[in-house]
Write an enzyme that holds these catalytic residues in place. Structure first.
Site, PDB file in Angstrom:
ATOM      1  N   THR A   8       8.117   4.814  52.119  1.00  0.00           N
ATOM      2  CA  THR A   8       8.216   3.535  51.591  1.00  0.00           C
ATOM      3  C   THR A   8       7.500   2.650  52.506  1.00  0.00           C
ATOM      4  O   THR A   8       7.003   1.374  52.433  1.00  0.00           O
ATOM      5  CB  THR A   8       9.406   2.867  51.447  1.00  0.00           C
ATOM      6  OG1 THR A   8      10.141   3.010  52.729  1.00  0.00           O
ATOM      7  CG2 THR A   8      10.247   3.381  50.183  1.00  0.00           C
ATOM      8  N   CYS A   9       6.689   3.161  53.815  1.00  0.00           N
ATOM      9  CA  CYS A   9       5.834   2.339  54.824  1.00  0.00           C
ATOM     10  C   CYS A   9       4.628   2.519  54.232  1.00  0.00           C
ATOM     11  O   CYS A   9       3.842   3.397  53.920  1.00  0.00           O
ATOM     12  CB  CYS A   9       6.131   3.404  55.961  1.00  0.00           C
ATOM     13  SG  CYS A   9       4.991   2.654  57.333  1.00  0.00           S
TER      14      CYS A   9
END
Length: 105
Positions: A8-9
């Site tokens: 999710t980064c």
């Protein structure tokens, strides 16, 4: 070449896209081998801990004082991302210098 990061980064996504064929390891799901963390801590020192993260801000003051390796074992999302490992070479983060170093591998 292995990239340790989070799915999710956004920064990790950019690095994965730029580095074709890199093996991705999600630190939340897969963890980071303790030996890799030890070497990374020796090389990068305090920079390995992301003290600007929400995870860090949510930690009680007493827990922040723990040893960095203990903190990273309990809270792998505290690691600055991405951590790119290729043989003996380690790159932390994805700034211009890191991008150039990774492209040279």
């Amino acid at each position: 070449m292995i990239l340790y990061g989070l799915k999710t980064c956004d920064t990790c996504r950019k690095a994965r896209k730029a580095l074709n064929g890199v093996q991705f390891m999600d630190v939340r799901e897969d963890g980071v081998p303790s030996e890799v963390l030890r070497v990374a801590l020796d090389r990068f020192g305090d920079k390995l801990l992301n003290t600007r993260s929400t995870t860090w801000r949510d930690l009680p003051e007493a827990e922040r004082g723990r040893a960095p390796l203990d903190l990273l074992a309990i809270h792998p999302t505290l690691m600055k991302r991405p951590l790119i490992v290729s043989g003996e070479t380690m790159i932390l983060g994805w700034d211009k210098a890191a991008q150039q170093a990774a492209e040279a591998l």
